[in-house]
Design an enzyme around this catalytic site. Structure first.
Site, mmCIF file in Angstrom:
data_model
loop_
_atom_site.group_PDB
_atom_site.id
_atom_site.type_symbol
_atom_site.label_atom_id
_atom_site.label_comp_id
_atom_site.label_asym_id
_atom_site.label_seq_id
_atom_site.Cartn_x
_atom_site.Cartn_y
_atom_site.Cartn_z
ATOM 1 N N ASN A 1 0.839 -1.216 0.000
ATOM 2 C CA ASN A 1 0.000 0.000 0.000
ATOM 3 C C ASN A 1 0.862 1.250 0.000
ATOM 4 O OD1 ASN A 1 -3.054 -0.428 0.152
ATOM 5 N ND2 ASN A 1 -2.246 -2.017 1.514
ATOM 6 N N HIS B 1 -8.212 -0.835 5.830
ATOM 7 C CA HIS B 1 -8.521 -2.150 6.404
ATOM 8 C C HIS B 1 -9.098 -3.029 5.286
ATOM 9 C CE1 HIS B 1 -9.594 -5.127 9.373
ATOM 10 N NE2 HIS B 1 -10.752 -5.243 8.748
ATOM 11 N N ARG C 1 4.112 2.401 25.592
ATOM 12 C CA ARG C 1 3.475 2.936 24.373
ATOM 13 C C ARG C 1 3.585 4.449 24.301
ATOM 14 N NH1 ARG C 1 0.392 -0.881 21.548
ATOM 15 N NH2 ARG C 1 -0.039 -2.677 22.842
ATOM 16 N N LEU D 1 -2.593 2.034 18.508
ATOM 17 C CA LEU D 1 -2.232 3.396 18.931
ATOM 18 C C LEU D 1 -3.133 3.827 20.090
ATOM 19 C CD1 LEU D 1 -1.799 4.813 15.338
ATOM 20 C CD2 LEU D 1 0.038 4.551 17.023
HETATM 21 C C1 GRF Z 1 -3.232 -4.551 3.942
HETATM 22 O O1 GRF Z 1 -4.088 -5.612 3.629
HETATM 23 C C2 GRF Z 1 -3.962 -3.493 4.740
HETATM 24 O O2 GRF Z 1 -5.318 -3.399 4.400
HETATM 25 C C3 GRF Z 1 -3.818 -4.001 6.151
HETATM 26 O O3 GRF Z 1 -2.530 -4.534 6.211
HETATM 27 C C4 GRF Z 1 -2.131 -4.970 4.912
HETATM 28 C C5 GRF Z 1 -0.834 -4.292 4.615
HETATM 29 O O4 GRF Z 1 -0.268 -4.731 3.408
HETATM 30 N N1 GRF Z 1 -4.054 -2.939 7.089
HETATM 31 P P1 GRF Z 1 0.968 -3.940 2.789
HETATM 32 O O5 GRF Z 1 2.063 -3.934 3.857
HETATM 33 O O6 GRF Z 1 0.498 -2.564 2.464
HETATM 34 O O7 GRF Z 1 1.368 -4.723 1.585
#
Ligand code: GRF
Length: 213
Positions: A14, A109, A65, A93
């Site tokens: 991502n 998500h 934390r 967090l």
């Molecule tokens: C993704 O599926 C995102 O939705 C979730 O964690 C995963 C991260 O994948 N929160 P990447 O590290 O971005 O490949």
């Protein structure tokens, strides 16, 4: 240009989609820094390859934390970050950090929230027998996988899907959804009112998506 900080813990696909979007001409955001809480996160390589400042801030180096999050916060401030994107960041967090970055902290998500929050999402979708799933980009609130939804993308669940095949289909949607949501935010088109978002000037398809059809 909206200055974005991206927090990761792993693969960083991502992150890569955000880096690529920000590299396209006229995109209204730039990634000011990437921070991983894991030194071996593959995503750090994507940041370095794009000459984006990449930092490791390991939660293990801090007594609690609060101290860890204060280090994150200082690093984000150092880079003049205006919006934080969580992209596979695997630390919960506290409300201190979440409140400090309220409506300036987003997460992606891999389900259509509020369905299937938490981990092992695709296993849960398959176990339930849902026919559609997808991904959600939302502003972060203290409760995990909650917060005003900015954008969602839906994909079908197919007969014979495994968690891996389904994850791959959802991930393709994520790689479109996260940059699209970032663009809306950076263009100043996303407003939060009574814990719902309104995206000005955004078009929505008005057709129902069927599966099976
Ligand atoms: C993704 O599926 C995102 O939705 C979730 O964690 C995963 C991260 O994948 N929160 P990447 O590290 O971005 O490949």
């Amino acid at each position: 240009m909206l200055k974005v900080g991206v927090l990761i813990s792993g693969r960083g696909s991502n992150l890569l989609s955000l880096i690529e979007a920000c590299a396209t001409s006229g995109f209204p955001a730039q990634i000011a820094c990437v921070i991983s809480n894991k030194a071996d996160a593959a995503g750090l390589g994507h940041a370095r390859a794009a000459q984006i400042p990449a930092h490791v801030i390991s939660h293990r180096d801090y007594p609690d934390r609060a101290a860890f999050e204060s280090a994150l916060d200082s690093k984000l401030d150092e880079h003049g970050v205006q919006l934080v994107c969580l992209a596979g960041f695997m630390r919960i967090l506290t409300s201190w950090f979440v409140d400090r970055w309220r409506d300036r902290l987003v997460n992606i998500h891999p389900s259509l929230l509020p369905a299937f929050p938490g981990l092992h999402t695709h296993e849960a979708v398959l176990a339930y027998g849902a026919k559609l799933t997808g991904c959600t980009v939302h502003f972060v609130r203290a409760e995990m996988d909650h917060g005003p939804i900015i954008l969602q993308a839906a994909v079908p669940v197919l007969d014979g899907d495994t968690p891996d095949t389904l994850a791959a289909r959802v991930l393709q949607a994520e790689h479109l959804a996260y940059p699209a949501a970032l663009r809306f935010i950076a263009e100043g088109r996303v407003n939060v009112y009574e814990e719902k978002t309104f995206v000005t000037g955004a078009a929505a398809g008005d057709k129902a998506l069927f599966n099976p059809s």
